[in-house]
Write a protein that holds these residues in place. Structure first.
Motif, mmCIF file in Angstrom:
data_model
loop_
_atom_site.group_PDB
_atom_site.id
_atom_site.type_symbol
_atom_site.label_atom_id
_atom_site.label_comp_id
_atom_site.label_asym_id
_atom_site.label_seq_id
_atom_site.Cartn_x
_atom_site.Cartn_y
_atom_site.Cartn_z
ATOM 1 N N SER A 139 1.453 8.600 10.080
ATOM 2 C CA SER A 139 0.482 7.539 9.858
ATOM 3 C C SER A 139 -0.700 8.115 9.083
ATOM 4 C CB SER A 139 -0.005 6.984 11.191
ATOM 5 O OG SER A 139 -0.993 6.009 10.966
ATOM 6 N N SER A 144 -0.493 8.506 5.826
ATOM 7 C CA SER A 144 0.062 9.133 4.618
ATOM 8 C C SER A 144 0.748 8.099 3.741
ATOM 9 C CB SER A 144 1.103 10.187 4.990
ATOM 10 O OG SER A 144 0.514 11.192 5.751
ATOM 11 N N PHE A 145 0.502 8.192 2.459
ATOM 12 C CA PHE A 145 1.181 7.291 1.545
ATOM 13 C C PHE A 145 1.303 7.881 0.139
ATOM 14 C CE2 PHE A 145 -3.185 5.887 2.515
ATOM 15 C CZ PHE A 145 -3.817 6.144 1.312
ATOM 16 N N ARG A 194 4.934 7.847 -1.024
ATOM 17 C CA ARG A 194 5.322 6.481 -1.368
ATOM 18 C C ARG A 194 4.777 6.084 -2.746
ATOM 19 N NH1 ARG A 194 3.029 2.126 -1.675
ATOM 20 N NH2 ARG A 194 1.113 2.542 -0.546
ATOM 21 N N ARG A 236 12.563 7.140 3.891
ATOM 22 C CA ARG A 236 12.467 6.304 5.089
ATOM 23 C C ARG A 236 12.895 4.865 4.792
ATOM 24 N NH1 ARG A 236 6.807 5.084 6.632
ATOM 25 N NH2 ARG A 236 7.664 5.195 8.721
ATOM 26 N N TYR A 272 10.428 2.142 3.660
ATOM 27 C CA TYR A 272 9.958 2.135 2.274
ATOM 28 C C TYR A 272 10.991 1.521 1.324
ATOM 29 C CZ TYR A 272 6.030 5.442 3.170
ATOM 30 O OH TYR A 272 4.870 6.051 3.581
ATOM 31 N N LEU A 314 -7.029 8.709 2.189
ATOM 32 C CA LEU A 314 -8.090 8.221 3.070
ATOM 33 C C LEU A 314 -7.643 6.910 3.689
ATOM 34 C CD1 LEU A 314 -11.361 8.882 1.031
ATOM 35 C CD2 LEU A 314 -10.625 9.994 3.145
ATOM 36 N N ALA A 315 -7.584 6.891 5.023
ATOM 37 C CA ALA A 315 -6.987 5.747 5.694
ATOM 38 C C ALA A 315 -7.726 5.421 6.978
ATOM 39 C CB ALA A 315 -5.520 6.048 5.993
ATOM 40 N N GLY A 316 -7.277 4.356 7.611
ATOM 41 C CA GLY A 316 -7.897 3.926 8.850
ATOM 42 C C GLY A 316 -9.159 3.136 8.576
ATOM 43 N N VAL A 354 -7.104 9.887 8.865
ATOM 44 C CA VAL A 354 -7.311 8.585 9.499
ATOM 45 C C VAL A 354 -8.657 8.587 10.213
ATOM 46 C CG1 VAL A 354 -6.440 6.923 11.177
ATOM 47 C CG2 VAL A 354 -4.832 8.246 9.788
ATOM 48 N N ALA A 392 -3.341 4.719 12.010
ATOM 49 C CA ALA A 392 -4.235 4.182 10.977
ATOM 50 C C ALA A 392 -4.448 2.685 11.187
ATOM 51 C CB ALA A 392 -3.669 4.449 9.583
ATOM 52 N N TYR A 452 6.466 2.187 13.062
ATOM 53 C CA TYR A 452 5.478 3.256 13.066
ATOM 54 C C TYR A 452 5.211 3.713 11.647
ATOM 55 C CZ TYR A 452 5.772 2.974 18.045
ATOM 56 O OH TYR A 452 5.715 2.491 19.331
ATOM 57 N N CYS A 453 4.324 3.004 11.024
ATOM 58 C CA CYS A 453 3.788 3.268 9.699
ATOM 59 C C CYS A 453 4.610 2.658 8.565
ATOM 60 C CB CYS A 453 3.596 4.758 9.426
ATOM 61 S SG CYS A 453 2.491 5.003 8.027
ATOM 62 N N LEU A 454 3.908 1.854 7.772
ATOM 63 C CA LEU A 454 4.495 1.257 6.578
ATOM 64 C C LEU A 454 3.906 1.887 5.321
ATOM 65 C CD1 LEU A 454 4.303 -2.427 7.842
ATOM 66 C CD2 LEU A 454 6.398 -1.111 7.500
ATOM 67 N N GLY A 455 3.042 2.895 5.497
ATOM 68 C CA GLY A 455 2.425 3.531 4.330
ATOM 69 C C GLY A 455 1.347 2.666 3.689
ATOM 70 N N LEU A 456 0.779 1.749 4.476
ATOM 71 C CA LEU A 456 -0.296 0.875 3.978
ATOM 72 C C LEU A 456 -1.557 1.160 4.792
ATOM 73 C CD1 LEU A 456 1.860 -2.393 3.944
ATOM 74 C CD2 LEU A 456 1.505 -0.798 2.053
ATOM 75 N N CYS A 457 -1.859 2.452 4.937
ATOM 76 C CA CYS A 457 -2.758 2.909 5.988
ATOM 77 C C CYS A 457 -4.237 2.672 5.704
ATOM 78 C CB CYS A 457 -2.507 4.386 6.242
ATOM 79 S SG CYS A 457 -0.757 4.754 6.402
ATOM 80 N N ALA A 458 -4.584 2.274 4.490
ATOM 81 C CA ALA A 458 -5.995 2.036 4.190
ATOM 82 C C ALA A 458 -6.310 0.543 4.211
ATOM 83 C CB ALA A 458 -6.352 2.623 2.823
#
Lengths: 507, 150
Positions: free
Chosen positions: A186, A188-189, A192, A223, A226, A332-334, A407, B84, B112-118
């Motif tokens: 979580s 991370s992108f 992707r 994954r 994705y 940068l997330a959350g 996060v 996130a 558990y996570c789609l990579g859309l964390c922001a």
């Protein structure tokens, strides 16, 4: 003449409505009898302005965002096709400070090119690394990668060239290159975004790895969460298959097991088995997929290779600090105001990322805790924000940079609850092979529940359990779950009902 | 569906993976794409063709969260449960989604996570449709569309 309009097809832009914006632009253009060519690029990684629409004016782009379908008529009225002024106009994208302050290397083409166009890839610098590698011996390629200082970007930070050398030196009739695209952390992108925005770059990196170690085929293990990445990679393989020069790539869809991001569990999964961790040794570099020598590298690691070969190891090595060379695409997330992708050289501080780039919490409240490096990464408190972003620097404070996912949480976060989640996640995702992880995580949830119910005398028991998991687990799943749990306990003891934590001694 | 037809479709999928090494996961993905789940009748057929025991196929099928052994509802709604999204109100959305879909023809699953964390909290509908910054109100509107009611 036709106007070029760029509207991202990146999953994050899609989640914010990019397809509906593209439909609205096409419909409005048709109604106005204007010829537009809509190009679906990747994302520049500034999610607060996505969907970000760009137009090509003379030889540069002008960006507008965040664009919703309802904005489209007014954009046409404002002559946005020729860069006309509008409330949503952001100017030239590369001049936006968030981007201007970055050093995009691994993700240099993401958001710029059409990820489905091989011509676009080649005309933006793609292909040079593979072309040069073809003129080199395997030893020369490996030497270049070692000298660049590139370390595994998936989180373990093992020197990439050293791993390649081991595979090269291991005799076998068959070898494999595997790209680990099981980006389950979580926060991370970056993997992707690379796969969706510049998939040819990943394939080029894999083909170069193949030349270096003597492998003729490889897998990208992506994954199942994705689907857009999978589609982009399949399209790239179909287009560029021949150019890879006899290096075959198969795209493998994972099936929702977090632990398959661990390299030996990943091997089991590609072999068609349950993703159970293997004991090491043997290293996958010596006995990996189907028992053959195998390179397993993360997406960003492999995507960094073409540049290193094209422009030389020096160009990469000159970035960074200490033994952390090159750049890392931080994410940068959350709860952060300006969330997105920030590729910078190692050496900034966490605080610079959180505030200079991120702008603090989106909620407007103070940032209280920041988890760096995914679900197995430590929670850091305000007092640690000045830590320099480097592998050794983070190890020095009992944390890990991991894959560069960050996060942020504001002051409404309950750290005991976050610690409980870390244990519960480990219980949910444990492969079950080793006892400390399989049983320890479940017991860990129970112990934290008791602590949260007021039994603070159980805190030493939680510490002992974490120690057993750290030293007794086969892989990072159980071995690093103690990072978030203990860092939460150490840095935020007040959330565990105990202002005076008793450390390892029994209360 | 008559069992013979089901087996024929499974066999055709198996044929298309004839030359693939370690084909079990790709086969299960294709079977699930075909039927929306992996029917128990398919397990023996897959085991026979891939020269595995039924226990081995069953073990793989039940190990991975992605595969399901019973048909899902009309649509599958996955809500992200990871950190996130938690930092952006994800837990409240999960609680809301559980209440809203308690009596629904739709299937609710964690992811558990789609990579859309922001841009959380995020949800995924039927694997391909993504939605970011989902508030309870936005969630209800999306669900109403899916259920085909106002």
């Amino acid at each position: 003449m036709s106007y070029s309009v760029y509207i991202p097809c990146d999953a994050a832009a899609l989640a914010l409505g990019a397809d509906r914006v593209a439909e609205a632009v096409a419909a409005e253009a048709k109604a106005r009898d204007v010829a537009v060519q809509i190009i679906r690029n990747g994302s520049r990684g500034m999610f607060w302005v996505e969907p970000m629409v760009e137009v090509l004016v003379a030889n540069h782009r002008v960006a507008y965002g965040p664009v919703q379908p309802a904005d489209v008529p007014s954009l046409f009225e404002a002559d946005f096709l020729v860069g006309g002024p509008h409330a949503l106009c952001l100017g030239r994208p590369e001049d936006i400070p968030y981007l201007a302050k970055q050093s995009r290397v691994s993700l240099r083409r993401v958001g710029v090119v059409d990820p489905r166009s091989f011509e676009d890839y080649l005309s933006n610098g793609g292909g040079k690394g593979l072309a040069r590698a073809r003129l080199m011996t395997p030893e020369q390629i490996i030497g270049e990668v070692i000298y660049s200082g590139l370390r595994g970007r998936g989180g373990a930070a093992f020197p990439t060239g050293v791993k390649w050398r081991t595979v090269f030196e291991t005799e076998a009739e068959r070898k494999y290159i595997i790209c680990n695209a099981d980006e389950g952390d979580s926060g991370s992108f970056s993997d992707r975004m690379l796969m969706e925005g510049d998939p040819f770059c990943l394939l080029e990196g894999m083909a170069i790895a193949g030349l270096a170690v003597g492998a003729k085929s490889g897998y990208v293990y992506v994954r199942s969460e994705y689907p857009h990445s999978i589609a982009a990679l399949q399209s790239a393989v179909a287009v560029a298959g021949e150019w890879l020069g006899g290096f075959d790539v198969e795209i493998r869809k994972a099936a929702g097991a977090y632990v398959c991001g661990e390299e030996t569990a990943l091997l089991e999964s590609i072999e068609g088995k349950r993703g159970i961790v293997r004991a090491k040794p043997p290293l996958p570099a010596i006995s990996g997929l189907f028992g053959k020598p195998t390179v397993i590298n993360n997406v960003i690691t492999l995507a960094s290779i073409p540049d290193i070969l094209a422009y030389g190891a020096d160009s990469y090595h000159e970035f960074g600090v200490g033994r952390s060379r090159g750049t890392l695409p931080f994410q940068l997330a959350g709860n952060i105001r300006y969330g997105g992708l920030v590729e910078v050289p190692f050496g900034l501080t966490l605080r610079e990322l959180l505030y200079d780039f991120g702008g603090g919490a989106r909620s407007g409240r103070p940032l209280r805790a920041v988890q760096v490096g995914g679900p197995l990464g430590a929670y850091l408190a305000e007092g640690q924000f000045d830590t320099v972003l480097g592998y050794e620097e983070f190890a020095g404070i009992g944390a890990a940079l991991g894959h560069g996912g960050i996060v942020a949480f504001d002051d409404t976060v309950d750290m005991a609850r976050q610690a409980r989640y870390s244990m519960a996640f480990c219980a949910h995702e444990s492969c079950g092979k080793c006892t400390p992880c399989r049983i320890g995580s479940t017991r860990g949830v129970e112990v934290i529940d008791r602590i949260m119910a007021g039994q603070v005398e159980k805190i030493p028991l939680l510490r002992q359990l974490c120690e057993t998991m750290t030293h007794g687990s086969l892989c990072a799943m159980g071995g690093m779950t103690s990072y978030p749990v203990l860092s939460a306990l150490d840095s935020f003891p007040e959330d565990f009902g105990s202002l005076v934590d008793s450390g390892n001694g029994l209360v | 569906m008559i069992p013979d037809e089901l087996i024929d479709r499974v066999r055709s999928i198996l044929n298309s993976h004839h030359h693939q090494a370690g084909a079990l996961l790709p086969v299960l993905h294709d079977v699930q794409a075909e039927f929306n789940y992996v029917p128990s009748e398919a397990v023996s057929e897959i085991a026979n063709t891939l020269k595995l025991s039924r226990a081995e196929v069953h073990g793989v099928l039940t190990y991975y969260h992605h595969f399901r052994q019973t048909p899902p509802g009309k649509h599958v709604v996955r809500v992200c449960r990871a950190e996130a999204c938690q930092a952006q109100g994800g837990d409240a959305l999960v609680a809301h989604a559980e209440r809203r879909l308690a009596q629904s023809s739709l299937t609710l699953e964690p992811v558990y996570c789609l990579g859309l964390c922001a841009i959380g909290p995020s949800i995924q509908i039927d694997e391909i449709n993504l939605h970011a910054q989902v508030t309870p109100g936005k969630f209800d509107a999306l669900i109403a569309d899916l259920e085909g009611t106002p």
